[in-house]
Design a protein around this motif. Structure first.
Motif, PDB file in Angstrom:
ATOM      1  N   LEU A 152       0.828  -1.214   0.000  1.00  0.00           N
ATOM      2  CA  LEU A 152       0.000   0.000   0.000  1.00  0.00           C
ATOM      3  C   LEU A 152       0.860   1.261   0.000  1.00  0.00           C
ATOM      4  O   LEU A 152       0.535   2.238  -0.689  1.00  0.00           O
ATOM      5  N   LEU A 153       1.952   1.244   0.747  1.00  0.00           N
ATOM      6  CA  LEU A 153       2.851   2.389   0.792  1.00  0.00           C
ATOM      7  C   LEU A 153       3.475   2.663  -0.581  1.00  0.00           C
ATOM      8  O   LEU A 153       3.541   3.812  -1.024  1.00  0.00           O
ATOM      9  N   LEU A 154       3.909   1.614  -1.269  1.00  0.00           N
ATOM     10  CA  LEU A 154       4.475   1.786  -2.609  1.00  0.00           C
ATOM     11  C   LEU A 154       3.448   2.368  -3.570  1.00  0.00           C
ATOM     12  O   LEU A 154       3.761   3.239  -4.387  1.00  0.00           O
ATOM     13  N   ARG A 155       2.219   1.886  -3.488  1.00  0.00           N
ATOM     14  CA  ARG A 155       1.161   2.413  -4.366  1.00  0.00           C
ATOM     15  C   ARG A 155       0.872   3.871  -4.065  1.00  0.00           C
ATOM     16  O   ARG A 155       0.664   4.678  -4.976  1.00  0.00           O
ATOM     17  N   LEU A 156       0.870   4.226  -2.792  1.00  0.00           N
ATOM     18  CA  LEU A 156       0.628   5.616  -2.399  1.00  0.00           C
ATOM     19  C   LEU A 156       1.746   6.529  -2.883  1.00  0.00           C
ATOM     20  O   LEU A 156       1.488   7.606  -3.446  1.00  0.00           O
ATOM     21  N   ILE A 157       2.980   6.108  -2.705  1.00  0.00           N
ATOM     22  CA  ILE A 157       4.132   6.891  -3.162  1.00  0.00           C
ATOM     23  C   ILE A 157       4.072   7.081  -4.677  1.00  0.00           C
ATOM     24  O   ILE A 157       4.299   8.178  -5.185  1.00  0.00           O
TER      25      ILE A 157
END
Length: 64
Positions: A55-60
């Protein structure tokens, strides 16, 4: 019929992270793929880590 418990949820999370990792490698994003692969490996000790990293990678990526 088997029930869905926390162990099943953790295994599903690990498999999902491995699939995300494979997709990143296929798209040529080696660093993201390695990060997700490491998160999947650690997910057996820290439940939910793989999902959080994904989720963090997608948000970034979305905020770029």
């Amino acid at each position: 019929m088997s029930s869905f418990n926390s162990g099943s949820a953790n295994k599903l999370s690990i498999v999902s992270t491995l699939i995300d990792s494979a997709m990143e490698f296929r798209r040529g994003r080696r660093k993201s793929g390695m990060l997700l692969l490491g998160a999947a490996a650690l997910s057996s000790r820290i439940p939910g880590l793989g999902t959080a990293v994904s989720l963090l990678l997608r948000l970034i990526r979305r905020l770029r």
